[in-house]
Design a protein around this motif. Structure first.
Motif, PDB file in Angstrom:
ATOM      1  N   THR A   1     -56.619  27.694  28.296  1.00  0.00           N
ATOM      2  CA  THR A   1     -55.918  27.145  27.137  1.00  0.00           C
ATOM      3  C   THR A   1     -56.384  25.722  26.912  1.00  0.00           C
ATOM      4  N   ASN A   2     -56.907  25.439  25.741  1.00  0.00           N
ATOM      5  CA  ASN A   2     -57.394  24.090  25.410  1.00  0.00           C
ATOM      6  C   ASN A   2     -56.333  23.338  24.620  1.00  0.00           C
ATOM      7  N   THR A   3     -56.028  22.138  25.074  1.00  0.00           N
ATOM      8  CA  THR A   3     -55.122  21.275  24.332  1.00  0.00           C
ATOM      9  C   THR A   3     -55.943  20.138  23.737  1.00  0.00           C
ATOM     10  N   PHE A   4     -55.851  19.967  22.436  1.00  0.00           N
ATOM     11  CA  PHE A   4     -56.687  18.985  21.751  1.00  0.00           C
ATOM     12  C   PHE A   4     -55.871  17.738  21.387  1.00  0.00           C
ATOM     13  N   THR A   5     -56.465  16.581  21.648  1.00  0.00           N
ATOM     14  CA  THR A   5     -55.921  15.339  21.114  1.00  0.00           C
ATOM     15  C   THR A   5     -56.939  14.788  20.129  1.00  0.00           C
TER      16      THR A   5
END
Length: 203
Positions: free
Chosen positions: A36-40
């Motif tokens: 799961t990629n969390t983007f900022t």
């Protein structure tokens, strides 16, 4: 004969039923995984200020506007500094300088000081300068950097009162710009400036 066939058929069906039951209970070795990629979101952030010399902002050491009374031969503190925020991505810095008193400055002009501090004119873009460290290529500036533009301006001692009167309400305006460094490697200052499409209206 028919009876024998019927018995064999029933026996075969029974075997198939048992086989299906056995196969239905077999467990296979399996495995799964996921990422799961969390983007900022990155940002480029700068501020520009200068020493408060006219106390127009009470209690402040730095300000964004000063008023000056011009006199021949006098040197005035005006030290705009570009501050790169602690959260900023690496960036290239540009300033646009509109100097309406350039014709009455002495030899230690705003432009001369800027050159000494690494600011060079951007080709084919009037009044715009890029910050460099080698006097040639745009410099990558990191978070928390404080980059001075110039420090003072001096009115030439040869300027007469009559000439000085013509410069009533004239200004020096400095506007700072920053653009992310990533994606612009090996580009010239003018290429970076034009690709950034900065809104310079009114400056």
């Amino acid at each position: 004969m028919k009876k024998t066939n019927k018995v064999l058929l029933l026996g075969l069906c029974a075997v198939l039923l048992v086989a299906a039951s056995v196969l239905g209970t077999v467990a296979y070795l399996t495995s799964s995984d996921s990422v799961t990629n969390t983007f900022t979101v990155g940002s480029v952030a700068i501020t520009l200020d200068e020493q408060d010399v006219d106390n127009s902002t009470e209690g402040a050491d730095r300000d964004q506007a000063n008023a000056y009374k011009l006199m021949p031969g006098h040197t005035y503190t005006k030290d705009p500094i570009v501050h790169v925020a602690s959260t900023s991505e690496d960036c290239y810095l540009f300033v646009k300088v509109t100097n309406e008193i350039i014709d009455i400055e002495d030899e230690n002009s705003v432009a001369a000081q800027m050159a000494d501090k690494g600011w060079i004119a951007v080709d084919a873009v009037n009044g715009v300068y890029v910050y460099t460290t080698d006097r040639a290529n745009p410099a990558v500036v990191s978070a928390n950097a404080n980059v001075p533009v110039f420090e003072t301006f001096t009115i030439a001692g040869s300027v007469t009162n009559e000439t000085l009167a013509e410069y009533e309400n004239k200004t020096i305006t400095v506007t700072a710009y920053a653009i992310q460094a990533d994606g612009f490697q090996n580009k010239t200052a003018s290429e970076i400036w034009n690709m950034a499409k900065f809104d310079t209206a009114g400056n």
